[in-house]
Design an enzyme around this catalytic site. Structure first.
Site, mmCIF file in Angstrom:
data_model
loop_
_atom_site.group_PDB
_atom_site.id
_atom_site.type_symbol
_atom_site.label_atom_id
_atom_site.label_comp_id
_atom_site.label_asym_id
_atom_site.label_seq_id
_atom_site.Cartn_x
_atom_site.Cartn_y
_atom_site.Cartn_z
ATOM 1 N N SER A 1 0.478 -1.328 0.220
ATOM 2 C CA SER A 1 -0.034 -0.035 -0.008
ATOM 3 C C SER A 1 1.161 0.923 -0.152
ATOM 4 O O SER A 1 2.276 1.026 0.681
ATOM 5 C CB SER A 1 -1.465 0.210 1.166
ATOM 6 O OG SER A 1 -1.105 -1.030 1.223
ATOM 7 N N GLU B 1 -5.991 -6.027 3.196
ATOM 8 C CA GLU B 1 -5.619 -7.243 2.017
ATOM 9 C C GLU B 1 -6.946 -7.371 1.327
ATOM 10 O O GLU B 1 -7.644 -8.703 1.478
ATOM 11 C CB GLU B 1 -5.344 -8.248 3.743
ATOM 12 C CG GLU B 1 -4.358 -8.907 4.169
ATOM 13 C CD GLU B 1 -3.265 -9.565 4.335
ATOM 14 O OE1 GLU B 1 -3.907 -10.653 3.578
ATOM 15 O OE2 GLU B 1 -2.659 -9.549 5.384
HETATM 16 C C1 LIG Z 1 -4.172 -1.051 10.695
HETATM 17 C C2 LIG Z 1 -3.318 -1.524 9.182
HETATM 18 C C3 LIG Z 1 -2.574 -2.022 8.312
HETATM 19 C C4 LIG Z 1 -2.087 -3.009 7.445
HETATM 20 N N1 LIG Z 1 -1.026 -3.526 7.064
HETATM 21 C C5 LIG Z 1 -0.170 -3.518 5.679
HETATM 22 C C6 LIG Z 1 0.233 -3.784 5.947
HETATM 23 O O1 LIG Z 1 0.929 -4.286 5.954
HETATM 24 N N2 LIG Z 1 0.710 -3.729 3.628
HETATM 25 C C7 LIG Z 1 0.088 -3.366 3.063
HETATM 26 O O2 LIG Z 1 1.035 -3.219 2.145
HETATM 27 N N3 LIG Z 1 -1.198 -2.654 2.940
HETATM 28 C C8 LIG Z 1 -1.071 -2.726 4.431
HETATM 29 N N4 LIG Z 1 -2.462 -2.072 5.170
HETATM 30 C C9 LIG Z 1 -2.958 -0.579 3.981
HETATM 31 C C10 LIG Z 1 -4.552 -1.980 3.143
HETATM 32 O O3 LIG Z 1 -4.173 -2.780 3.015
HETATM 33 C C11 LIG Z 1 -5.354 -0.199 2.673
HETATM 34 O O4 LIG Z 1 -5.693 0.192 3.807
HETATM 35 C C12 LIG Z 1 -7.076 -1.431 2.208
HETATM 36 O O5 LIG Z 1 -5.998 -1.790 1.044
HETATM 37 C C13 LIG Z 1 -7.844 0.157 1.643
HETATM 38 O O6 LIG Z 1 -6.941 1.290 1.279
HETATM 39 P P1 LIG Z 1 -7.094 2.372 1.355
HETATM 40 O O7 LIG Z 1 -7.102 2.506 2.246
HETATM 41 O O8 LIG Z 1 -6.185 3.465 0.044
HETATM 42 O O9 LIG Z 1 -8.905 2.922 0.943
HETATM 43 P P2 LIG Z 1 -9.219 2.994 -1.010
HETATM 44 O O10 LIG Z 1 -8.627 2.401 -1.746
HETATM 45 O O11 LIG Z 1 -9.380 5.022 -0.366
HETATM 46 O O12 LIG Z 1 -10.177 3.234 -0.226
HETATM 47 C C14 LIG Z 1 -11.298 4.701 0.118
HETATM 48 C C15 LIG Z 1 -13.069 3.259 0.415
HETATM 49 O O13 LIG Z 1 -13.409 3.004 -1.032
HETATM 50 C C16 LIG Z 1 -13.549 1.953 -1.679
HETATM 51 N N5 LIG Z 1 -13.601 1.116 -2.435
HETATM 52 C C17 LIG Z 1 -11.805 1.769 -3.339
HETATM 53 N N6 LIG Z 1 -12.027 1.478 -4.652
HETATM 54 C C18 LIG Z 1 -13.614 1.023 -5.312
HETATM 55 C C19 LIG Z 1 -14.067 -0.136 -5.558
HETATM 56 N N7 LIG Z 1 -13.004 -0.295 -7.490
HETATM 57 N N8 LIG Z 1 -15.173 -0.118 -6.085
HETATM 58 C C20 LIG Z 1 -15.464 0.370 -4.511
HETATM 59 N N9 LIG Z 1 -15.136 0.519 -3.750
HETATM 60 C C21 LIG Z 1 -14.236 1.112 -4.198
HETATM 61 C C22 LIG Z 1 -13.165 1.164 -0.511
HETATM 62 O O14 LIG Z 1 -13.795 -0.265 -0.261
HETATM 63 C C23 LIG Z 1 -13.147 1.773 1.009
HETATM 64 O O15 LIG Z 1 -13.830 1.870 1.692
HETATM 65 C C24 LIG Z 1 -3.567 -1.377 6.270
HETATM 66 C C25 LIG Z 1 -3.959 -1.237 6.568
HETATM 67 C C26 LIG Z 1 -4.143 -0.622 7.778
HETATM 68 C C27 LIG Z 1 -5.467 0.635 8.539
#
Ligand SMILES: Cc1cc2nc3c(=O)[nH]c(=O)nc-3n(C[C@H](O)[C@H](O)[C@H](O)COP(=O)(O)OP(=O)(O)OC[C@H]3O[C@@H](n4cnc5c(N)ncnc54)[C@H](O)[C@@H]3O)c2cc1C
Length: 380
Positions: A126, A363
């Site tokens: 991410s 994930e």
């Molecule tokens: C505590 C924590 C630990 C984590 N650990 C890791 C890690 O170890 N390694 C790593 O790489 N990442 C990690 N992450 C990241 C995590 O995987 C991402 O936060 C997650 O994939 C969502 O991405 P984003 O936060 O950018 O949200 P966004 O992608 O910006 O999404 C925001 C909202 O829009 C929705 N959305 C986005 N696109 C679509 C679509 N096409 N259709 C419908 N809805 C959509 C999402 O479902 C969400 O509700 C972690 C996150 C947290 C909070």
């Protein structure tokens, strides 16, 4: 169809349960409050073999199946989801990825330490602008003679400060889009590799989540995992299995809260009787039990698919979607069953409720799981 666990599975489940109750339960509230990483406990998990359960014994792994892994994940997560996320990342994303796709040299050098807890791993996909849309990688890895130069920022990295080895996904050739992405093993302490401040989170507060900065970090070519351009596929394959682990984490959080709520309802009295004798409370217990059993079946089916060489993209996504919703629903109701006591730390359920939420986000969010599921079923 056999719904029985083997003797070995029962032994592993009981060992994990015992470890969780004796080593994780004491101090779990304080660690959550102070955002303290369970360092000693994670070390012991490594010694007991909980950090490399599915990896090859040749490299220090347990050589166990996914069913054994999800059973252990459930038990650890019932008590401490901050410890279980460390376990999940190290097992599913780091060890499994390296064991399956790494070179013999990478396995010898890195995997053999990661399986035993001698070293801890992190998985870095991410970015500030690449979460659900993981193809939008801004981190670059430019090829030079015998190495790559990494530049960019990763966000939300679990084990961000505690890890020793980081699997970092980066774009090598932008023109090739997702086929120009690579995965690299980066060692902590590499010049130009900086760890950002710790995130102050709603739940899983004992785990350490950080952003990471790469400023001209030199990574030897032999640290690239797989062929040139394999990075995106590596990430997707690894996450597909990782989801089963997170589904098991969600299941554990739900069953931990359920067990506490059931016990409380049999002790707490109102209007001259135990509250479980009020049908409103008894029905909550019935709903919790039913949805947990349904989640368990989905989690076990996904694990079984993985163990039997079946495609597990669909079953893993369904397990994560359903188990994470179950974790939310059950923990909210567990707080309700506890009344005022549910709202304070001593009774554990408020922590489990806060911890549950992350299982719908990392994930792959629940929305992303629905994309995976709908694409799969509509294709059939
Ligand atoms: C505590 C924590 C630990 C984590 N650990 C890791 C890690 O170890 N390694 C790593 O790489 N990442 C990690 N992450 C990241 C995590 O995987 C991402 O936060 C997650 O994939 C969502 O991405 P984003 O936060 O950018 O949200 P966004 O992608 O910006 O999404 C925001 C909202 O829009 C929705 N959305 C986005 N696109 C679509 C679509 N096409 N259709 C419908 N809805 C959509 C999402 O479902 C969400 O509700 C972690 C996150 C947290 C909070």
């Amino acid at each position: 169809m056999d719904f029985q666990l083997t003797e070995e599975h029962i032994m592993i489940r009981d060992a994990a349960r015992d470890f969780a109750n004796t080593e994780l339960l004491p101090g779990v509230i304080e660690r959550d409050e102070k955002q303290e990483f369970p360092k000693e406990q994670v070390k012991k998990m490594g010694e007991l073999g909980f950090l490399g359960m599915m990896a090859s014994p040749e490299y220090g792994g347990g050589g166990m199946d996914t069913v054994a892994y999800v059973l252990a994940m459930e038990e650890i997560s019932k008590i401490d989801a901050s410890a279980s996320v460390v376990m999940s990342v190290n097992n599913s994303l780091v060890c499994w990825g390296l064991d399956t796709f790494g070179s013999p040299e990478q396995k010898e050098k890195y995997l053999s330490k990661l399986t035993t807890g001698e070293a801890l791993g992190a998985f870095c996909l991410s970015e500030p602008e690449a979460g659900s849309d993981a193809t939008s990688q801004k981190t670059t890895a430019i090829e030079k003679e015998d190495h790559y130069i990494l530049n960019g920022t990763k966000n939300w990295i679990t084990n961000g400060n505690s890890a020793d080895y980081y699997i970092v996904i980066a774009q090598t050739d932008r023109e090739k889009k997702h086929k120009g992405i690579n995965a690299f093993i980066v060692e902590k302490g590499s010049k130009g590799f900086e760890i950002g401040p710790k995130e102050n989170k709603l739940g899983i507060r004992g785990s350490d989540t950080h952003s990471l900065n790469f400023n001209d970090v030199k990574v030897p070519k032999e640290n690239r995992i797989g062929e040139d351009g394999f990075g995106f596929k590596f990430a997707m394959k690894t996450l597909s299995g990782g989801r089963i682990g997170i589904a098991a984490q969600a299941l554990g959080i739900a069953s931990g809260a359920y067990e506490l709520a059931k016990k409380y309802s049999q002790q707490r009295k109102s209007f001259g009787t135990e509250i479980c004798n009020h049908q409103a409370i008894a029905f909550k217990i019935a709903d919790m039990h039913t949805s947990i059993q349904a989640a368990r079946h989905l989690v076990m089916k996904a694990a079984w698919d993985k163990d039997n060489g079946n495609n597990y993209d669909l079953s893993g996504a369904m397990a994560k979607l359903f188990a994470s919703k179950t974790a939310m629903d059950v923990t909210v109701e567990a707080v309700q069953v506890h009344g005022g006591n549910g709202y304070v730390k001593e009774y554990h359920v408020e922590r489990l409720m806060r911890d549950a939420k992350i299982t719908q986000i990392y994930e792959g969010t629940s929305e992303i799981q629905k994309i995976v599921i709908s694409r799969s079923v509509l294709r059939d």
